[in-house]
Design a protein around this motif. Structure first.
Motif, short mmCIF file in Angstrom:
data_model
loop_
_atom_site.label_atom_id
_atom_site.label_comp_id
_atom_site.label_asym_id
_atom_site.label_seq_id
_atom_site.Cartn_x
_atom_site.Cartn_y
_atom_site.Cartn_z
N TYR A 1 14.13 -70.38 16.66
CA TYR A 1 13.74 -70.10 18.34
C TYR A 1 12.89 -71.39 18.86
CZ TYR A 1 12.82 -66.44 21.80
OH TYR A 1 12.75 -65.44 22.98
N LEU B 1 11.16 -73.13 22.27
CA LEU B 1 10.44 -72.78 23.57
C LEU B 1 10.13 -73.91 24.21
CD1 LEU B 1 8.98 -71.40 20.78
CD2 LEU B 1 8.28 -69.73 22.82
N TYR C 1 7.14 -75.54 26.93
CA TYR C 1 5.92 -75.15 27.54
C TYR C 1 5.70 -76.42 28.55
CZ TYR C 1 4.83 -71.77 24.08
OH TYR C 1 4.61 -70.76 23.07
N LYS D 1 2.30 -78.35 30.67
CA LYS D 1 1.12 -78.52 30.64
C LYS D 1 0.79 -79.49 31.69
CE LYS D 1 -2.82 -79.98 27.56
NZ LYS D 1 -3.35 -80.72 28.67
N PRO E 1 -1.56 -75.35 27.38
CA PRO E 1 -0.01 -75.47 27.86
C PRO E 1 0.38 -73.95 28.28
CG PRO E 1 -0.22 -76.51 26.08
CD PRO E 1 -1.47 -75.87 26.23
N PHE F 1 3.73 -71.08 28.80
CA PHE F 1 5.01 -71.08 28.51
C PHE F 1 6.05 -71.03 29.83
CE2 PHE F 1 8.78 -69.07 26.24
CZ PHE F 1 9.20 -68.17 27.13
N PHE G 1 6.60 -79.77 26.96
CA PHE G 1 6.41 -79.71 25.35
C PHE G 1 7.65 -78.98 24.98
CE2 PHE G 1 2.80 -82.17 24.05
CZ PHE G 1 1.99 -82.08 25.12
N ARG H 1 10.19 -72.55 16.13
CA ARG H 1 9.55 -71.62 15.27
C ARG H 1 10.53 -71.44 14.00
NH1 ARG H 1 11.01 -66.74 13.43
NH2 ARG H 1 9.07 -65.37 12.67
N ASN I 1 6.24 -67.76 11.05
CA ASN I 1 5.69 -67.93 12.21
C ASN I 1 4.73 -69.20 12.31
OD1 ASN I 1 6.02 -65.14 13.55
ND2 ASN I 1 5.04 -64.47 11.49
N GLN I 2 5.26 -70.32 11.87
CA GLN I 2 4.75 -71.65 12.30
C GLN I 2 5.63 -72.19 13.29
OE1 GLN I 2 3.39 -74.57 9.78
NE2 GLN I 2 2.77 -73.12 8.04
N PHE I 3 4.78 -73.06 14.11
CA PHE I 3 5.50 -73.78 15.42
C PHE I 3 5.10 -75.22 15.37
CE2 PHE I 3 6.79 -69.77 18.06
CZ PHE I 3 5.85 -68.96 17.23
N TYR I 4 6.25 -75.66 15.58
CA TYR I 4 6.23 -77.32 15.71
C TYR I 4 6.44 -77.75 17.02
CZ TYR I 4 6.12 -76.93 10.64
OH TYR I 4 5.83 -76.82 9.29
N PHE I 5 5.68 -78.52 17.51
CA PHE I 5 5.56 -79.06 18.94
C PHE I 5 6.12 -80.47 19.06
CE2 PHE I 5 3.59 -75.94 21.92
CZ PHE I 5 3.40 -75.18 21.02
N GLY I 6 6.97 -80.87 20.04
CA GLY I 6 7.16 -82.21 20.29
C GLY I 6 5.96 -82.98 20.88
N THR I 7 6.44 -84.15 21.19
CA THR I 7 5.08 -85.09 21.72
C THR I 7 4.84 -85.08 22.91
OG1 THR I 7 6.60 -86.84 21.60
CG2 THR I 7 5.20 -86.68 19.60
N TYR J 1 -3.82 -68.78 17.10
CA TYR J 1 -3.43 -70.14 16.19
C TYR J 1 -4.40 -71.03 16.99
CZ TYR J 1 1.23 -68.01 15.93
OH TYR J 1 2.39 -67.25 15.66
N TYR K 1 -4.57 -75.32 17.20
CA TYR K 1 -3.68 -76.62 17.29
C TYR K 1 -4.90 -77.71 17.69
CZ TYR K 1 0.36 -73.77 17.87
OH TYR K 1 1.59 -72.89 17.68
N HIS L 1 1.27 -87.65 19.31
CA HIS L 1 1.56 -86.32 18.22
C HIS L 1 1.78 -85.23 18.92
CE1 HIS L 1 0.59 -88.86 14.65
NE2 HIS L 1 -0.51 -89.33 15.20
N GLY L 2 1.63 -84.84 20.19
CA GLY L 2 1.75 -83.56 20.71
C GLY L 2 0.83 -82.56 20.29
N LEU L 3 1.34 -81.26 20.00
CA LEU L 3 0.34 -80.31 19.37
C LEU L 3 0.55 -80.26 18.03
CD1 LEU L 3 0.82 -79.39 22.61
CD2 LEU L 3 -0.76 -77.51 21.82
N LEU M 1 -0.11 -77.79 14.26
CA LEU M 1 -0.75 -76.54 14.10
C LEU M 1 -1.62 -76.82 12.85
CD1 LEU M 1 -0.83 -73.39 14.23
CD2 LEU M 1 0.98 -73.41 12.50
N ARG N 1 -0.25 -64.91 20.29
CA ARG N 1 0.86 -64.19 20.47
C ARG N 1 0.78 -62.55 20.07
NH1 ARG N 1 5.62 -64.01 17.42
NH2 ARG N 1 4.67 -64.64 15.47
N PHE O 1 -1.92 -70.07 25.72
CA PHE O 1 -3.07 -70.85 25.26
C PHE O 1 -4.27 -70.81 26.16
CE2 PHE O 1 -1.01 -74.02 22.20
CZ PHE O 1 0.39 -73.57 22.40
#
Lengths: 111, 116
Positions: free
Chosen positions: A32, A34, A36, A38, A44, A46, A89, A93, A97-103, B33, B35, B41-43, B45, B94, B107
């Motif tokens: 998944y 997403l 965001y 900011k 941020p 959604f 951003f 997912r 349930n961990q989420f990784y974001f770009g820079t 969460y 962050y 580096h962005g965000l 976790l 969430r 957030f």
């Protein structure tokens, strides 16, 4: 090891034109995605999302495209407005349930 | 807007001191969460919670601990702050409820922490 990458730190577009923000990922287990938005000194918010089983999702002026074979997604904003100026951003997912974001990509819409 | 607050909003502390940041929600959401946001580096976790007393590590959990004794509160503790923990910290919530997948997070406004 950045699993989600936004290779363009900044982007400037004229008001009324299309803004295209790009995001690449490396983990094929992401299911998944997403986007965001900011503003400075705020958290941020959604914007739009897409499941990995789809290739497009649209919401008003915002459309997200997913190319799984290329591990690439993009956000299109048409038409761009000055209020769209913000940092964008992308996030992904994993199961668990961990989420990784770009820079992030800083978009400036020029009136 | 989702009811999520963070306290304090700003803090300056010295290296080696313990620091606790609080996240409070009024939405009764299951997931919470923490962050950190850093330039380049962005965000990232730190830790997350999937229920009261249920927590798990994120990608940058070293040096941080969390606790969730009530649905509405999620605490982030730096046991002994270091300069590398100077950052902006965001809490997110969430729902996880409903029949269709809904993975968007809401957030808080962030906490700016400076460790001198």
């Amino acid at each position: 090891d950045q699993q989600v990458k936004q290779n363009s730190p900044s982007l400037s577009v004229q008001e009324g034109r299309i803004s295209i923000l790009n995001c690449d990922y490396t983990n094929s287990m992401f299911d998944y995605f997403l986007w965001y938005k900011k503003y400075p000194a705020e958290g941020p918010t959604f914007l739009i999302s897409i499941s990995s089983i789809k290739d497009k999702n649209e919401d008003g002026r915002f459309t997200v495209f997913l190319n799984k074979s290329a591990k690439h997604l993009s956000l299109h904003i048409v038409p761009s407005q000055p209020g769209d100026s913000a940092v964008y951003f992308c996030a992904a997912r994993t199961t668990g349930n961990q989420f990784y974001f770009g820079t992030g990509t800083s978009l400036t819409v020029i009136p | 807007d989702a009811g999520i607050t963070q306290s304090p909003r700003h803090k300056v502390t010295e290296t080696g001191t313990p620091v606790t940041l609080r996240c409070h929600q009024t939405e009764n959401h299951r997931y919470m969460y923490w962050y950190r946001q850093d330039p380049g580096h962005g965000l990232r976790l730190i830790h997350y919670s999937y229920g009261v007393k249920d927590t798990d590590k994120g990608e940058v959990s070293d040096g941080y601990s969390v606790s969730r004794s009530k649905t509405e509160d999620f605490l982030l503790t730096l046991e002994s702050a270091t300069s590398s923990q100077t950052s902006v910290y965001f809490c997110a919530i969430r729902s996880g409820a409903g029949g269709l997948p809904s993975y968007e997070q809401y957030f808080g406004p962030g906490t700016r922490l400076t460790v001198t």
